[in-house]
Enzyme design. Structure first.
Site, PDB file in Angstrom:
ATOM      1  N   LYS A  17       0.822  -1.220   0.000  1.00  0.00           N
ATOM      2  CA  LYS A  17       0.000   0.000   0.000  1.00  0.00           C
ATOM      3  C   LYS A  17       0.851   1.264   0.000  1.00  0.00           C
ATOM      4  O   LYS A  17       0.579   2.192  -0.739  1.00  0.00           O
ATOM      5  CB  LYS A  17      -0.858   0.088   1.286  1.00  0.00           C
ATOM      6  CG  LYS A  17      -1.978  -0.864   1.410  1.00  0.00           C
ATOM      7  CD  LYS A  17      -2.782  -0.549   2.677  1.00  0.00           C
ATOM      8  CE  LYS A  17      -1.969  -0.472   3.945  1.00  0.00           C
ATOM      9  NZ  LYS A  17      -1.588  -1.637   4.643  1.00  0.00           N
ATOM     10  N   ARG A  92      -9.453   1.134   9.310  1.00  0.00           N
ATOM     11  CA  ARG A  92      -8.994  -0.223   9.568  1.00  0.00           C
ATOM     12  C   ARG A  92      -9.982  -1.003  10.413  1.00  0.00           C
ATOM     13  O   ARG A  92      -9.748  -2.169  10.694  1.00  0.00           O
ATOM     14  CB  ARG A  92      -7.685  -0.131  10.335  1.00  0.00           C
ATOM     15  CG  ARG A  92      -6.495  -0.788   9.675  1.00  0.00           C
ATOM     16  CD  ARG A  92      -5.307  -0.440  10.546  1.00  0.00           C
ATOM     17  NE  ARG A  92      -4.129  -1.162  10.298  1.00  0.00           N
ATOM     18  CZ  ARG A  92      -3.095  -0.688   9.596  1.00  0.00           C
ATOM     19  NH1 ARG A  92      -3.158   0.457   8.982  1.00  0.00           N
ATOM     20  NH2 ARG A  92      -2.004  -1.393   9.504  1.00  0.00           N
ATOM     21  N   ARG A 131      12.307  -6.259   4.879  1.00  0.00           N
ATOM     22  CA  ARG A 131      12.360  -4.913   4.296  1.00  0.00           C
ATOM     23  C   ARG A 131      13.110  -3.892   5.171  1.00  0.00           C
ATOM     24  O   ARG A 131      13.131  -3.985   6.386  1.00  0.00           O
ATOM     25  CB  ARG A 131      10.950  -4.426   3.948  1.00  0.00           C
ATOM     26  CG  ARG A 131      10.080  -4.079   5.120  1.00  0.00           C
ATOM     27  CD  ARG A 131       8.658  -3.740   4.638  1.00  0.00           C
ATOM     28  NE  ARG A 131       7.809  -3.414   5.768  1.00  0.00           N
ATOM     29  CZ  ARG A 131       6.530  -3.102   5.670  1.00  0.00           C
ATOM     30  NH1 ARG A 131       5.928  -3.077   4.508  1.00  0.00           N
ATOM     31  NH2 ARG A 131       5.834  -2.820   6.751  1.00  0.00           N
ATOM     32  N   ARG A 165      11.692  -1.015  10.533  1.00  0.00           N
ATOM     33  CA  ARG A 165      10.613  -0.697  11.458  1.00  0.00           C
ATOM     34  C   ARG A 165      10.632  -1.650  12.646  1.00  0.00           C
ATOM     35  O   ARG A 165      10.851  -2.844  12.483  1.00  0.00           O
ATOM     36  CB  ARG A 165       9.257  -0.801  10.742  1.00  0.00           C
ATOM     37  CG  ARG A 165       8.859   0.491  10.068  1.00  0.00           C
ATOM     38  CD  ARG A 165       7.667   0.326   9.178  1.00  0.00           C
ATOM     39  NE  ARG A 165       6.521  -0.317   9.814  1.00  0.00           N
ATOM     40  CZ  ARG A 165       5.334  -0.438   9.236  1.00  0.00           C
ATOM     41  NH1 ARG A 165       5.146   0.043   8.023  1.00  0.00           N
ATOM     42  NH2 ARG A 165       4.344  -1.032   9.860  1.00  0.00           N
ATOM     43  N   ARG A 176      -0.166  -8.660  13.429  1.00  0.00           N
ATOM     44  CA  ARG A 176      -0.715  -7.658  12.505  1.00  0.00           C
ATOM     45  C   ARG A 176      -1.620  -8.318  11.472  1.00  0.00           C
ATOM     46  O   ARG A 176      -2.662  -7.766  11.104  1.00  0.00           O
ATOM     47  CB  ARG A 176       0.416  -6.885  11.824  1.00  0.00           C
ATOM     48  CG  ARG A 176       1.036  -5.845  12.769  1.00  0.00           C
ATOM     49  CD  ARG A 176       2.452  -5.465  12.383  1.00  0.00           C
ATOM     50  NE  ARG A 176       2.545  -4.771  11.112  1.00  0.00           N
ATOM     51  CZ  ARG A 176       3.677  -4.653  10.422  1.00  0.00           C
ATOM     52  NH1 ARG A 176       4.804  -5.213  10.853  1.00  0.00           N
ATOM     53  NH2 ARG A 176       3.689  -3.990   9.289  1.00  0.00           N
TER      54      ARG A 176
END
Ligand code: ADP
Ligand code: ZN
Length: 217
Positions: A17, A92, A131, A165, A176
């Site tokens: 996203k 969300r 990532r 992160r 998550r």
């Protein structure tokens, strides 16, 4: 695309996203409103919101609707949102979607599209845990899929510092994903019923995903 597009970009954590929202922002001159980015900025700045949100984010859970809605209400009122916006990571939950409805009605504006980028869970864990981003310019990289051309040097700005992160670890990712399936996935029928939902296969090269999104806009 005519000015004034108002979009929601939905999809699981690690689904791409953020990348797609940034491309749409550049391409169409509409602002990306990422609740995740806002929260991370608040954590770094150690504001009240940041202090409240940090532990929840680190656990992979959702921050309270109240706090998120207040944050978005404030942001959407800024002048730079007049030309349109891409909501990335919001709404969300069902209460957030209802609050957004109320907000848009009160402003006399409507959503143009809700884009859901889908990716299988098994792919997401690999994507997220690998990532990292350039500290200076924010360019995204991946241990397996996208290393910088020269090791340790950002392709875009030649920066040499990178960051990961705090919530991009395997345990938090599982939480998550659970939160996504339990609390966010129920929003799809809500938007589908109104004829706003476009489902895009996100398990493909990023440029293909971008092309498909631009096609449905
Ligand atoms: P991702 O989509 O990769 O999980 P985000 O950057 O959108 O990443 O969000 C990171 C974290 O911030 C979430 O796991 C959650 O704790 C919090 N968060 C972001 N947006 C919301 C929201 N709309 N409602 C509740 N919590 C949120
Ligand atoms: Zn860089």
């Amino acid at each position: 695309m005519p000015a004034g597009k108002r979009l929601i970009l939905m999809g699981p954590p690690g689904g791409g996203k953020g990348t797609q929202a940034k491309r749409l922002q550049e391409r169409f001159g509409i602002v990306q409103l990422s609740t995740g980015d806002m929260l991370r900025a608040a954590v770094i700045a150690k504001t009240d919101v940041g202090m409240k949100a940090k532990a929840i984010m680190d656990a992979g859970k959702l921050v309270s609707d109240e706090l998120i809605i207040a944050m978005i209400e404030q942001r959407i009122d800024s002048a730079d949102c007049n030309n349109g916006f891409i909501l990335d990571g919001f709404p969300r939950t069902v209460p957030q979607a209802k609050a957004l409805d109320g907000l848009l009605v009160s402003k006399g504006i409507a959503l143009d599209k809700v884009i859901e980028v889908t990716v299988p869970d098994a792919m997401l864990i690999e994507r997220i845990t690998g990532r990292f981003t350039c500290k200076k310019c924010g360019e995204g990289y991946h241990d397996k899929f996208k290393q910088p051309g020269r090791a340790g040097i950002c392709d875009v700005c030649s920066g040499t510092e990178f960051t990961r992160r705090a919530d991009d670890n395997e345990d938090t990712v599982v939480a998550r994903l659970q939160a996504y399936h339990a609390q966010t996935a129920p929003l799809m029928p809500f938007y589908k019923q109104r004829g706003l939902l476009e489902v895009i296969d996100g398990n493909r090269p990023m440029d293909d995903v971008t092309n498909d999104i631009e096609r449905v806009l």
